[in-house]
Structures are given as structure tokens and as C-alpha cells.
Design a protein around this motif. Structure first.
Motif, mmCIF file in Angstrom:
data_model
loop_
_atom_site.group_PDB
_atom_site.id
_atom_site.type_symbol
_atom_site.label_atom_id
_atom_site.label_comp_id
_atom_site.label_asym_id
_atom_site.label_seq_id
_atom_site.Cartn_x
_atom_site.Cartn_y
_atom_site.Cartn_z
ATOM 1 N N SER A 76 0.823 -1.218 0.000
ATOM 2 C CA SER A 76 0.000 0.000 0.000
ATOM 3 C C SER A 76 0.857 1.268 0.000
ATOM 4 O O SER A 76 0.427 2.311 -0.481
ATOM 5 N N THR A 77 2.101 1.204 0.504
ATOM 6 C CA THR A 77 2.965 2.391 0.494
ATOM 7 C C THR A 77 3.755 2.528 -0.814
ATOM 8 O O THR A 77 4.339 3.580 -1.072
ATOM 9 N N CYS A 78 3.791 1.472 -1.623
ATOM 10 C CA CYS A 78 4.545 1.546 -2.887
ATOM 11 C C CYS A 78 4.018 2.650 -3.795
ATOM 12 O O CYS A 78 4.800 3.381 -4.424
ATOM 13 N N LYS A 79 2.715 2.764 -3.903
ATOM 14 C CA LYS A 79 2.122 3.794 -4.769
ATOM 15 C C LYS A 79 2.540 5.182 -4.297
ATOM 16 O O LYS A 79 2.929 6.040 -5.103
ATOM 17 N N GLU A 80 2.503 5.375 -2.979
ATOM 18 C CA GLU A 80 2.873 6.675 -2.422
ATOM 19 C C GLU A 80 4.360 6.952 -2.659
ATOM 20 O O GLU A 80 4.742 8.084 -3.007
ATOM 21 N N ILE A 81 5.196 5.940 -2.497
ATOM 22 C CA ILE A 81 6.641 6.106 -2.729
ATOM 23 C C ILE A 81 6.906 6.411 -4.205
ATOM 24 O O ILE A 81 7.755 7.264 -4.546
ATOM 25 N N ALA A 82 6.169 5.751 -5.102
ATOM 26 C CA ALA A 82 6.339 6.007 -6.541
ATOM 27 C C ALA A 82 5.936 7.443 -6.884
ATOM 28 O O ALA A 82 6.630 8.131 -7.646
ATOM 29 N N ILE A 83 4.835 7.917 -6.308
ATOM 30 C CA ILE A 83 4.395 9.288 -6.550
ATOM 31 C C ILE A 83 5.432 10.268 -6.008
ATOM 32 O O ILE A 83 5.764 11.274 -6.651
ATOM 33 N N GLN A 84 5.973 9.967 -4.804
ATOM 34 C CA GLN A 84 7.015 10.825 -4.236
ATOM 35 C C GLN A 84 8.267 10.810 -5.125
ATOM 36 O O GLN A 84 8.928 11.842 -5.318
ATOM 37 N N GLY A 85 8.600 9.642 -5.698
ATOM 38 C CA GLY A 85 9.769 9.548 -6.600
ATOM 39 C C GLY A 85 9.573 10.379 -7.859
ATOM 40 O O GLY A 85 10.499 11.068 -8.317
ATOM 41 N N VAL A 86 8.370 10.300 -8.411
ATOM 42 C CA VAL A 86 8.073 11.100 -9.611
ATOM 43 C C VAL A 86 8.146 12.579 -9.265
ATOM 44 O O VAL A 86 8.730 13.384 -10.014
ATOM 45 N N ALA A 87 7.582 12.982 -8.124
ATOM 46 C CA ALA A 87 7.600 14.395 -7.715
ATOM 47 C C ALA A 87 9.034 14.855 -7.508
ATOM 48 O O ALA A 87 9.408 15.991 -7.849
ATOM 49 N N ARG A 89 11.719 13.600 -9.000
ATOM 50 C CA ARG A 89 12.374 13.717 -10.316
ATOM 51 C C ARG A 89 11.951 15.010 -11.001
ATOM 52 O O ARG A 89 12.782 15.678 -11.646
ATOM 53 N N VAL A 90 10.705 15.354 -10.848
ATOM 54 C CA VAL A 90 10.229 16.621 -11.446
ATOM 55 C C VAL A 90 10.945 17.788 -10.783
ATOM 56 O O VAL A 90 11.396 18.736 -11.458
ATOM 57 N N ARG A 95 15.211 21.932 -11.102
ATOM 58 C CA ARG A 95 16.468 22.509 -10.622
ATOM 59 C C ARG A 95 17.539 22.493 -11.737
ATOM 60 O O ARG A 95 18.316 23.441 -11.880
ATOM 61 N N MET A 96 17.551 21.377 -12.491
ATOM 62 C CA MET A 96 18.518 21.308 -13.602
ATOM 63 C C MET A 96 18.178 22.298 -14.700
ATOM 64 O O MET A 96 19.067 22.813 -15.373
ATOM 65 N N ALA A 97 16.926 22.559 -14.882
ATOM 66 C CA ALA A 97 16.507 23.495 -15.930
ATOM 67 C C ALA A 97 16.843 24.926 -15.557
ATOM 68 O O ALA A 97 16.968 25.790 -16.426
ATOM 69 N N ALA A 98 17.013 25.206 -14.304
ATOM 70 C CA ALA A 98 17.313 26.566 -13.860
ATOM 71 C C ALA A 98 18.832 26.758 -13.893
ATOM 72 O O ALA A 98 19.504 26.827 -12.868
ATOM 73 N N ILE A 99 19.402 26.870 -15.091
ATOM 74 C CA ILE A 99 20.835 27.029 -15.275
ATOM 75 C C ILE A 99 21.259 28.437 -14.892
ATOM 76 O O ILE A 99 22.386 28.678 -14.517
#
Length: 190
Positions: A76-87, A89-90, A95-99
Motif C-alpha cells: 500500500s505504500t509503494c504507490k505513495e513512494i512512486a508518486i514521491q519519486g516522480v515528484a 524527479r520533477v 532545478r537542472m533546468a534553472a541554469i
């Protein structure tokens, strides 16, 4: 001439009675009085109560719980961890885009990723709480029976003892009867 007369004298008998009064003796023994006390009795019968202790939530909180529940929590926490991982990465992409900031974003991200390895963990333990042990006690009824005590009395009246002693009775002749015949004197000459 005188006729001779016979004289008869009579003495009556005298009867004498000497009596003493009788004696009456009365004795009354005390009554026999016995008391016996029977103590009251108390009978108590009780079945043992039942104590149930459920520590499954406590075992779950320290990681010793049922395997299926732990895996269900991880799932049940995998979905939440995946959403946190995607967030994340975004956010890293932003941060990388702000050169224009001039910061070395790639070095910073590499350094943060080293620290993230230690912080990443699945929460497979249950909730820790002071109230994780369920205790339930079922009491049984108590059967109380009282046998009343009593006092047993045994009273025996003793009969009066009566004795009568007869008095003395002496009956005797105080004076004997007698008849005295006195003949006349005869002095006759012929």
C-alpha cells in the motif's frame, strides 16, 4: 334393820396419746440448662474468570507481526513512494533546468542522492502505541450460600423432691380401768 349394800366403784380407763408433728422436707434441684451453638457456615463457589491478552498489535509494531500484513503495508505504500519519486524527479528536473542560478546542480543532486539511500525505507511496521495490548477479563458469577447458625437449648426441669417423716405417736393407757366392789360388812348374829 338396815339392808347391807354392795358398793361398786368404777374407775374409767384413760387413754393417752402423745404425738409429735411430722416433718416435711422439700428440695428443688436447679433445672438442667444446656446451650449449644451451631456456628453459621458460608459456602462460596466461584469459577475462575478468563483473562484474554491479545498482543498481536504490539508484535506488529516491533516487526514480529504476521508476514501477510507486513507485505500488505509495503504494497500500500509503494504507490505513495512512486508518486514521491516522480515528484522528486520533477523537482530535480526543474532545478537542472534553472541554469541561470549558476549553481552546480548536478554535483548537488549527486551528493543528495548519496544521503537519500540511507533515508529510503518501506514502513512495514504497525503503529507503535502504549495501548497496543488488548486485555479482556471475563468474570464468572460467584455463588454464595449462607447456612444460618442457631442456638440449641436443652432445658430439663428437675422434679421437686418431697419427703415426709412421720411424727411419733405413742398411744398408751395412762390409767387402767378398774371396778372395785366393796362388800358390806356383814356382822350378823344368828
Amino acid at each position: 334393820m338396815q339392808i347391807p349394800q354392795i358398793q361398786i366403784r368404777q374407775q374409767q380407763a384413760q387413754l393417752s396419746i402423745d404425738t409429735d408433728l411430722g416433718q416435711l422436707e422439700m428440695r428443688q434441684p436447679k433445672a438442667t440448662f444446656e446451650l449449644r451453638t451451631v456456628a453459621p457456615k458460608l459456602h462460596i463457589h466461584s469459577e475462575e474468570g478468563q483473562l484474554s491478552i491479545d498482543n498481536s498489535r504490539w508484535q506488529d509494531a516491533i516487526g514480529l507481526g504476521h508476514h501477510l500484513e507486513s507485505m500488505s503495508r509495503i504494497y500500500s505504500t509503494c504507490k505513495e513512494i512512486a508518486i514521491q519519486g516522480v515528484a522528486r524527479r520533477v523537482q530535480e528536473g526543474n532545478r537542472m533546468a534553472a541554469i541561470q542560478t549558476g549553481a552546480n546542480v548536478f554535483a548537488d543532486l549527486a551528493k543528495e542522492s548519496m544521503n537519500d539511500v540511507d533515508n529510503f525505507q518501506f514502513m512495514y511496521l504497525g503503529n507503535a502505541s502504549y495501548d497496543n495490548i488488548d486485555i479482556r477479563y471475563e468474570s464468572r458469577p460467584v455463588d454464595i450460600q449462607v447456612e444460618e447458625g442457631r442456638v440449641e437449648k436443652n432445658i430439663q426441669m428437675n422434679r421437686a423432691e418431697v419427703q415426709y417423716h412421720l411424727g411419733k405417736r405413742d398411744i398408751y393407757l395412762a390409767q387402767f380401768p378398774k371396778v372395785e366392789i366393796i362388800p358390806p360388812q356383814l356382822d350378823i348374829k344368828i
